[in-house]
Design a protein around this motif. Sequence first.
Motif, mmCIF file in Angstrom:
data_model
loop_
_atom_site.group_PDB
_atom_site.id
_atom_site.type_symbol
_atom_site.label_atom_id
_atom_site.label_comp_id
_atom_site.label_asym_id
_atom_site.label_seq_id
_atom_site.Cartn_x
_atom_site.Cartn_y
_atom_site.Cartn_z
ATOM 1 N N PRO A 176 0.827 -1.202 0.000
ATOM 2 C CA PRO A 176 0.000 0.000 0.000
ATOM 3 C C PRO A 176 0.868 1.262 0.000
ATOM 4 C CG PRO A 176 0.040 -0.971 2.202
ATOM 5 C CD PRO A 176 0.836 -1.883 1.321
ATOM 6 N N LEU A 177 0.311 2.352 -0.555
ATOM 7 C CA LEU A 177 1.036 3.617 -0.616
ATOM 8 C C LEU A 177 0.514 4.657 0.365
ATOM 9 C CD1 LEU A 177 1.534 4.127 -4.478
ATOM 10 C CD2 LEU A 177 3.153 3.189 -2.813
ATOM 11 N N ALA A 178 -0.763 4.566 0.740
ATOM 12 C CA ALA A 178 -1.356 5.557 1.646
ATOM 13 C C ALA A 178 -0.668 5.663 3.014
ATOM 14 C CB ALA A 178 -2.841 5.280 1.833
ATOM 15 N N PRO A 179 0.073 4.632 3.477
ATOM 16 C CA PRO A 179 0.767 4.780 4.761
ATOM 17 C C PRO A 179 1.692 5.993 4.852
ATOM 18 C CG PRO A 179 0.676 2.478 4.199
ATOM 19 C CD PRO A 179 0.105 3.225 3.020
ATOM 20 N N TYR A 180 2.118 6.519 3.700
ATOM 21 C CA TYR A 180 2.950 7.721 3.744
ATOM 22 C C TYR A 180 2.192 8.860 4.417
ATOM 23 C CZ TYR A 180 6.300 11.257 2.213
ATOM 24 O OH TYR A 180 7.239 12.261 2.192
ATOM 25 N N LEU A 181 0.899 9.004 4.087
ATOM 26 C CA LEU A 181 0.063 10.016 4.743
ATOM 27 C C LEU A 181 -0.174 9.656 6.201
ATOM 28 C CD1 LEU A 181 -1.899 12.522 4.569
ATOM 29 C CD2 LEU A 181 -3.705 10.822 4.171
ATOM 30 N N ASP A 182 -0.432 8.388 6.466
ATOM 31 C CA ASP A 182 -0.704 7.961 7.842
ATOM 32 C C ASP A 182 0.420 8.350 8.779
ATOM 33 O OD1 ASP A 182 -3.031 6.809 6.912
ATOM 34 O OD2 ASP A 182 -2.135 4.815 6.679
ATOM 35 N N LEU A 183 1.643 8.179 8.307
ATOM 36 C CA LEU A 183 2.796 8.506 9.138
ATOM 37 C C LEU A 183 2.834 9.990 9.472
ATOM 38 C CD1 LEU A 183 5.309 7.177 10.419
ATOM 39 C CD2 LEU A 183 6.563 7.746 8.337
ATOM 40 N N ILE A 184 2.456 10.822 8.508
ATOM 41 C CA ILE A 184 2.465 12.267 8.722
ATOM 42 C C ILE A 184 1.347 12.697 9.668
ATOM 43 C CG2 ILE A 184 2.145 14.525 7.602
ATOM 44 C CD1 ILE A 184 3.374 13.280 5.065
ATOM 45 N N VAL A 185 0.155 12.126 9.463
ATOM 46 C CA VAL A 185 -1.046 12.612 10.151
ATOM 47 C C VAL A 185 -1.292 11.938 11.493
ATOM 48 C CG1 VAL A 185 -3.560 12.801 9.989
ATOM 49 C CG2 VAL A 185 -2.144 13.287 7.986
ATOM 50 N N PHE A 186 -1.057 10.631 11.580
ATOM 51 C CA PHE A 186 -1.491 9.868 12.749
ATOM 52 C C PHE A 186 -0.370 9.483 13.710
ATOM 53 C CE2 PHE A 186 -4.686 8.797 9.428
ATOM 54 C CZ PHE A 186 -5.792 9.335 10.063
ATOM 55 N N ARG A 187 0.868 9.790 13.385
ATOM 56 C CA ARG A 187 1.978 9.402 14.273
ATOM 57 C C ARG A 187 1.857 10.102 15.621
ATOM 58 N NH1 ARG A 187 7.809 10.065 11.796
ATOM 59 N NH2 ARG A 187 6.839 12.033 11.178
ATOM 60 N N SER A 188 2.113 9.344 16.679
ATOM 61 C CA SER A 188 2.079 9.876 18.042
ATOM 62 C C SER A 188 3.367 9.522 18.749
ATOM 63 C CB SER A 188 0.887 9.280 18.814
ATOM 64 O OG SER A 188 0.997 9.543 20.195
ATOM 65 N N GLN A 189 3.855 10.429 19.561
ATOM 66 C CA GLN A 189 5.069 10.163 20.331
ATOM 67 C C GLN A 189 4.819 9.167 21.464
ATOM 68 O OE1 GLN A 189 8.288 11.160 19.781
ATOM 69 N NE2 GLN A 189 7.446 11.924 17.838
ATOM 70 N N HIS A 190 3.568 9.051 21.873
ATOM 71 C CA HIS A 190 3.284 8.293 23.090
ATOM 72 C C HIS A 190 2.399 7.062 22.887
ATOM 73 C CE1 HIS A 190 4.985 11.800 25.014
ATOM 74 N NE2 HIS A 190 4.062 12.569 24.448
ATOM 75 N N VAL A 191 1.681 6.983 21.764
ATOM 76 C CA VAL A 191 0.723 5.896 21.562
ATOM 77 C C VAL A 191 1.010 5.183 20.249
ATOM 78 C CG1 VAL A 191 -1.721 5.278 21.359
ATOM 79 C CG2 VAL A 191 -1.035 7.199 22.819
ATOM 80 N N GLY A 192 1.145 3.862 20.311
ATOM 81 C CA GLY A 192 1.254 3.067 19.098
ATOM 82 C C GLY A 192 -0.099 2.963 18.430
ATOM 83 N N ARG A 193 -0.128 3.068 17.096
ATOM 84 C CA ARG A 193 -1.395 3.091 16.378
ATOM 85 C C ARG A 193 -1.355 2.204 15.137
ATOM 86 N NH1 ARG A 193 -2.326 9.660 16.976
ATOM 87 N NH2 ARG A 193 -3.480 9.550 18.951
ATOM 88 N N ILE A 194 -2.524 1.678 14.804
ATOM 89 C CA ILE A 194 -2.739 1.016 13.525
ATOM 90 C C ILE A 194 -3.822 1.796 12.792
ATOM 91 C CG2 ILE A 194 -3.528 -1.056 12.330
ATOM 92 C CD1 ILE A 194 -2.584 -2.687 14.749
ATOM 93 N N VAL A 195 -3.529 2.202 11.565
ATOM 94 C CA VAL A 195 -4.543 2.818 10.717
ATOM 95 C C VAL A 195 -5.047 1.732 9.772
ATOM 96 C CG1 VAL A 195 -5.075 4.639 9.075
ATOM 97 C CG2 VAL A 195 -3.382 5.049 10.875
ATOM 98 N N GLN A 196 -6.303 1.371 9.925
ATOM 99 C CA GLN A 196 -6.885 0.280 9.147
ATOM 100 C C GLN A 196 -7.830 0.830 8.098
ATOM 101 O OE1 GLN A 196 -6.409 -3.251 9.426
ATOM 102 N NE2 GLN A 196 -7.516 -3.183 7.482
ATOM 103 N N ASN A 197 -7.405 0.793 6.850
ATOM 104 C CA ASN A 197 -8.304 1.166 5.770
ATOM 105 C C ASN A 197 -9.129 -0.051 5.384
ATOM 106 O OD1 ASN A 197 -9.084 3.204 3.613
ATOM 107 N ND2 ASN A 197 -8.522 1.439 2.364
ATOM 108 N N ILE A 198 -10.440 0.147 5.237
ATOM 109 C CA ILE A 198 -11.309 -0.936 4.780
ATOM 110 C C ILE A 198 -12.048 -0.455 3.545
ATOM 111 C CG2 ILE A 198 -13.067 -2.621 5.397
ATOM 112 C CD1 ILE A 198 -12.467 -2.111 8.326
#
Length: 409
Positions: A176-198
């Motif tokens: 997938p290519l959209a993770p490039y945006l996810d890293l910019i928008v959803f990255r947190s210094q304190h919380v691990g996250r999964i962005v799940q596109n469906i």
Amino acid sequence: MEASSLTMWEAYRKKKQHILIGIMSGTSLDGVDAAMVRIDTNTSGSIDQIELLGFEYIPYSVELKERLISLCSVEHARLDDLVIANYGISEWYVSAVENLLKSTGIERAAVEAISMHGQTVWHAPDQVPFPVPDGQTLVKATLQIGEAAVVRERTGIPVIGNLRARDMAAGGEGAPLAPYLDLIVFRSQHVGRIVQNIGGIGNATVIPAGAHTNECYAFDTGPGNMVMDTLVREETNGQLQYDTGGEIAAKGHVNDELVESFYKNDDYYEKVPPKSTGREVYGSAFAARFRDEGRKRGLTFEDIIASATALTAMTIVRSYQRFVFPIHKIGDVIVAGGGAHNKTLLAMMRKSLAPDCQLHTSENFGIPDDAREAIAFAVMGHESLMGRPSNLPAVTGAARPVILGQITL
């Protein structure tokens, strides 16, 4: 922007604010998403802020959807239909751009580029032999239709297209290519996250707390809405295109044996990321097998849809349990795409996640559930015009970061 390319690039890169349109039409074959995005850059040229200025969605007509479904099948696809569709679908992208310009009131001349994904008809990330002058080589490939020259000619705006090809040329899966945006928008210094596109296919972006670029990874989890949508469309003879809000599934009962059998007999779920898949695996033929097995077990239509929904939920959560949770502590799962509207699917996912892992939709983070991928492709187009790579090798498996896309001036 008809000046020489050198002048164009220099002028673009000197600016601190850019407006682009991202266009996405996904594997669910539901329609066209178009996002107008303003991107602010800092003194070093890096992205400082991304703002959604407008979003438009045009649903595909039944006729177009039927044509595209046929093109996504090796049993039914015709070369002459493919050639015509490659140009014809571009007119849908033009309409999306025109609607966006009208709804936002932003002048055409202010839009510096359109970044266009195109419509995937076949994705072949697994290598196959192919003859070359000195013997044979192994080739992986993907095809997104939609002629950038048509969009450029109709709108008068430069177009960036064919964004997946360069990553595949560099050894990646092109997705997938959209993770490039996810890293910019959803990255947190304190919380691990999964962005799940469906969308038609499910894909997960894993962003550990405080992650750097090379620590983010992503993969396709398997079927998203694709199987559910196909079953609903065929059962209702096209009167319904999908299970709105998961209402049909909510009326049925999940057959655990059916779901487990389709999970256990599929090698894809055991494959280690990076990995990607598509309609060529989970399209009409897969849905037909699922439906037929359900009927053999005496299931109603509602039961079959509930079970297909459970399969999607299972493949998503089990992929976390196998490839994510043993490595990273995850506090948030953020769902985007059409599946974010399916309340039954979200409830099934939530039930399988640990209590300390919260389920959200991207809307809660300021990114409309349906707009994420269109925004992502606008950002990728921007990065290409800045002369920067926007694939993530840890995500796609490419040998190196590469600048994506081909530009039609």
